[in-house]
Design an enzyme around this catalytic site. Structure first.
Site, PDB file in Angstrom:
ATOM      1  N   HIS A  37      -0.866   1.668   9.196  1.00  0.00           N
ATOM      2  CA  HIS A  37       0.470   2.110   8.778  1.00  0.00           C
ATOM      3  C   HIS A  37       0.371   3.291   7.809  1.00  0.00           C
ATOM      4  CE1 HIS A  37       4.746   1.394   7.628  1.00  0.00           C
ATOM      5  NE2 HIS A  37       4.331   1.892   6.482  1.00  0.00           N
ATOM      6  N   GLU A  38      -0.429   3.145   6.776  1.00  0.00           N
ATOM      7  CA  GLU A  38      -0.507   4.227   5.779  1.00  0.00           C
ATOM      8  C   GLU A  38      -1.165   5.468   6.391  1.00  0.00           C
ATOM      9  OE1 GLU A  38       1.420   3.506   3.589  1.00  0.00           O
ATOM     10  OE2 GLU A  38       1.320   1.312   3.571  1.00  0.00           O
ATOM     11  N   ALA A  48       0.834  -1.195   0.000  1.00  0.00           N
ATOM     12  CA  ALA A  48       0.000   0.000   0.000  1.00  0.00           C
ATOM     13  C   ALA A  48       0.873   1.250   0.000  1.00  0.00           C
ATOM     14  CB  ALA A  48      -0.895   0.017   1.233  1.00  0.00           C
ATOM     15  N   HIS A  61       1.382   7.405   8.453  1.00  0.00           N
ATOM     16  CA  HIS A  61       2.341   8.167   7.649  1.00  0.00           C
ATOM     17  C   HIS A  61       1.911   9.627   7.480  1.00  0.00           C
ATOM     18  CE1 HIS A  61       5.597   5.658   6.330  1.00  0.00           C
ATOM     19  NE2 HIS A  61       4.876   4.794   5.652  1.00  0.00           N
TER      20      HIS A  61
END
Ligand code: BES
Ligand code: ZN
Length: 877
Positions: free
Chosen positions: A311-312, A276, A315
């Site tokens: 996680h994304e 991703a 960010h």
């Protein structure tokens, strides 16, 4: 239509491979304040009109370099003056423009060919969908630009496309307008108010289904959330949406970080090189990390989706608002964000089982990488191809380094340091030095020596020994840091690290740690920073058991002859140490079986104690009862002998199965719940344990057991159960497997995500004939060499299947080499991922080496080899 660029590339004969060094880094002489893009998407090509406001940052600069590859340059203006050929220099991967002024407006029109783009970098088509992947250097395949992460720009994007084929038009930021045009076209304008590097630019166009929701942030702003996917898959996005909302809430609670745009969009596509991508406000995901429902996804898939979505999302602060100065700093965003997603998953599920899974993955992938020819520091100082550095080292070891800081600073101190980092560097492109500066402000200890974790490579070893003095009630602990030489064969220096330990009394309780020699944090963590440390603990009434590196506080290997595995397995209050003891005990048992064939009776007994312990959480129990993988055993061999490992492993499983047969059968029956496909922790744990136990029984290869396994395949509603059973049938009851595979194929041939599982099981088979079956499956209508997930499932699984890959004949090496060569012209990133399979070359026996060498040489000498594959292959050779 074939682009000029494609033609040039195929005609080119000699590729050059250059290395880029950190020491050569210079800030960009020019920056880009705004970038106003217009995309006109046609069925065969896309026209990109790009207007950039350029500002000079270094008054000495006289020439502007714009990166660009694989596209046709149509027109170029500087401040409204058309730039004609001869007024600039055109290179293979850039144009150089004389530019001696402080500000300028550059307009450049390029044409690109998304349908021809099989490398899946820049703008490409996945299924019918136009989508982008620009990290690290894909934006230069869309338009001429300054494509580096320290140039941060405000982007505005207009997309024009056919309304029937592309009803959905997405880009970063907030939607500013839409309009209907002539000829069945329409447009959308997106504006991203927050400056970002070009690698975070994204665009999606196509006919997509979607689900929608909203989230109210801690300051009360409403964010519109949407997940887009192929039409018909909408309901499979629900779990991803729930995960997104949990992530948003967690980052507010844990770090005080709020989302900053009006919308957050996620798009799932089938052809994607990675898992991703965190593009600002428009994440693009491999559909395998979005789509799931109880009937089609495994428990592992559900967990994976939750963690990748998180996680994304994380960010957005660690990566997007504060980004990397250059790609050598990749661990600044990736190591830190992996640490954050690990903590999130631990909070959402079980802290202990999450930690064990994370350490297991680190050992299995990062330790192996760090011991081999492609080892590098978490902050590398040179690379040939940056795409080869999205590694287990930069990610997982990077996360462990952050975790050590977290242990040192404590939860509160770490949070304060993170707040300082966000406050000081928001909106900037920085490096690990800036991050460490923020940490240092809250650290009880100077971090100078700690920084070696960023620049040195390989896994350190701690040799631990102790002497006990009963009359003085003292334990003397000696710790020697054995630091391996690096890949250049140079000596490296000792590290500073937090080592969590306990001294256990007979009843398993911990003695209070009283010492005057070494700083202790939070009572049970020592700061080790010497090559040799000696620590005396006082008031220790009886000879204690050593419980070392609790919770895996430092990413090291412990060597200690005094560890009492059966005791720790059964009694340690640190669950991670219990797991570690079971793994080490099994490793040593298996290793001794390779020489003597007798299994250590104490191991069999300890295994039985765990097996019969009804108080253990089932997921944890499944972890404790897992035998080490072939890869883990190979890692410890000086000369690799896969056959010996496999013989010992199968034998040990049989011994266990025979000894505990009735317990295994009894527990399997109790855990087997064919109608339950719920994804709560208890159901998932029960399934994991049931499948683990079934694995032991099945290796007895009895007909009745095969029938039972087939029944699990046929009757279970949960995909974890069905696939677990299918895998066991393939390996231990092949006669029954054929029917099950046919059934699976008939049901799921048109569901790509499920065909990935099908191919992976077949290619991971330990039975003979696997290569032949894999070769046949390459022609299966469900297989497609252009789809990375399918390549990873079939060819990648084969390359990671030690029994098939390391076959004496060398056929496995030849097969993988042929596929790497074939894939290199299609998708170099995927090809170089496969090349890692050869990393054990130096550890092969002299009989086995020539066949692998031959395969590697064949790859290396292939004309026009990509940087990606070349860099990996020369390191191995
Ligand atoms: N930034 C990366 C995506 C990426 C990977 C871009 C490689 C370019 C090259 C993203 O944040 C990421 O790390 N994705 C991981 C999954 C994550 C949960 C570790 C991936 O794609 O494997
Ligand atoms: Zn990432």
């Amino acid at each position: 239509m074939i682009s000029k660029k494609q033609q040039e590339r195929t005609m080119q004969t000699q590729q050059t491979h250059t290395t880029i060094f950190l020491k050569d880094y210079q800030p960009s002489p020019y920056t880009v304040l705004t970038c106003t893009l217009e995309f006109i998407i046609d069925s065969t090509s896309t026209r990109v009109d790009n207007v950039m406001e350029i500002k000079r940052q270094n008054s000495e600069a006289k020439e502007l370099r714009l990166d660009g590859e694989m596209m046709d340059l149509e027109l170029l203006w500087v401040d409204d003056v058309l730039v004609e050929e001869g007024m600039y220099t055109k290179e293979e991967d850039a144009i150089l423009l004389p530019l001696d002024r402080d500000t300028a407006t550059i307009r450049v029109i390029t044409r690109i060919y998304p349908d021809e783009n099989t490398a899946l970098e820049g703008l490409y088509r996945s299924g019918g969908i136009w989508c982008t992947q620009n990290e690290p250097e894909g934006f230069r395949r869309i338009t001429y630009c300054i494509d580096r992460p320290d140039v941060m720009t405000r982007f505005t994007t207009k997309i024009i496309a056919d309304k029937a084929t592309c009803p959905i038009l997405l880009s970063n930021g907030n939607l500013r307008g839409t309009a209907t045009l002539d000829n069945g076209r329409h447009l959308a304008v997106w504006e991203d108010p927050i400056p970002k590097p070009s690698y975070l630019f994204a665009l999606v166009a196509g006919d997509l289904g979607s689900i929608h929701d909203s989230y109210t942030t801690m300051s009360g702003k409403s964010v519109a959330l949407a997940i887009y996917c192929d039409l018909g898959n909408e309901e499979k996005c629900r779990h991803a949406m729930r995960s997104l909302k949990k992530s948003m809430e967690w980052d507010e609670l844990e770090y005080g970080r709020e989302y900053d745009l009006e919308v957050y969009n996620i798009v799932a596509v089938d052809s994607f090189n990675m898992g991703a991508m965190e593009n600002k406000g428009l994440n693009i995901f491999n559909s395998s990390y979005v789509l799931a429902d109880e009937q089609s996804a495994t428990d592992g898939d559900f967990m994976g989706i939750e963690s990748v979505i998180a996680h994304e999302y994380f960010h957005n602060w660690t990566g997007n608002r504060i980004t990397c100065r250059n790609w050598f700093e990749l661990t600044l965003k990736e190591g830190l964000t992996v640490f954050r997603d690990q903590c999130f998953s631990a909070d959402m599920n079980s802290e202990l089982t999450q930690r064990i899974d994370d350490v297991r993955a680190l050992r299995e992938r990062q330790f192996v990488e760090d011991a081999g020819p492609t080892a590098h520091p978490i902050k590398p100082d040179h690379y040939m191809e940056i795409n080869n550095f999205y590694t287990a080292t930069v990610y997982e070891k990077g996360a462990e380094v952050i975790r050590m800081l977290h242990t040192l600073l404590g939860r509160e101190g770490f949070r304060r340091a993170m707040e300082r980092y966000f406050e000081n560097f928001d909106g900037q492109a920085v490096g690990t030095e800036e991050f460490l500066w923020a940490m240092e402000q809250e650290s009880p200890i100077d971090l100078t020596q700690f920084k070696r974790w960023y620049s040195q490579e390989r896994t350190p070893v701690l040799q631990v020994s102790s002497t006990y003095d009963g009359s003085a009630e003292e334990l003397r602990l000696k710790i020697i840091q054995k630091i391996p030489k690096n890949t250049q064969n140079c000596e490296q220096l000792p590290y500073a690290m937090p080592l969590k330990l306990a001294l256990l009394a007979e009843d398993g309780s911990c003695y209070p740690l009283i010492t005057s020699d070494v700083p202790l944090f939070h009572n049970d963590v020592m700061w080790i920073d010497q090559a040799v440390s000696e620590i005396i603990f006082s008031s220790i009434k009886t000879p204690p058991r050593l419980s070392l590196n609790r919770h895996f506080s430092a990413p090291v290997t412990i060597e200690c002859d005094e560890v009492d595995y059966p005791f720790l397995m059964a009694y340690d209050s640190d669950g991670y140490v219990r797991y570690e003891a079971s793994q080490r005990f099994a490793l040593e048992t298996l290793e001794s079986m390779m020489d003597s064939a007798e299994a250590d009776e104490r191991f069999i007994e300890s295994f039985g104690v765990i097996l019969s312990d009804a108080s253990l959480d089932p997921m944890f129990k499944a972890q404790l009862l897992e035998l080490p993988t072939i890869t883990a055993l190979m890692q410890r061999q000086a000369v690799i002998d896969v056959a010996a490992i496999n013989r010992a492993t199968e034998k040990l499983k049989k011994i266990v199965a025979l000894r505990y047969r009735s317990v295994l059968e009894d527990q399997i029956n109790r855990l087997y719940a064919p109608d339950n496909c719920a994804i709560d922790g208890k159901s998932m744990g029960n399934r994991a344990l049931k499948n683990r136990l079934l694995g032991f029984l099945m290796c007895l290869e009895e007909e009745g057991l095969g029938e039972m396994c087939k029944m699990h395949y046929d009757r279970s509603l949960s995909m974890s159960d069905r696939l677990g059973a299918l895998d066991l049938l393939e390996n231990y009851a092949p006669a029954l497997a054929e029917g099950a595979f046919e059934d699976f194929y008939a049901r799921h041939a048109h569901e790509q995500l499920l065909m990935n599982k099908y191919f992976a099981i077949r290619a991971s088979s330990r039975r003979s004939g696997t290569l032949e079956r894999v070769v046949e499956l390459l022609n299966d209508p469900a297989f497609d060499l252009k789809v990375p997930n399918l390549v990873r499932a079939l060819i990648g699984s084969f390359a990671r299947n030690p029994i098939a890959f390391y076959s004496r004949s060398g056929e496995g090496y030849d097969f993988v080499a042929d596929k790497i060569i074939e894939l290199d012209t299609i998708n170099p990133q995927i090809a170089s991922g496969l090349a890692g399979a050869f990393k054990n070359y130096q550890k092969l026996s002299s009989e086995d080496k020539p066949a692998m060498k031959n395969a590697l040489e064949r790859i290396k000498n292939h004309p026009n080899l990509s940087n990606n594959v070349y860099e990996i292959v020369i390191k191995i050779l």
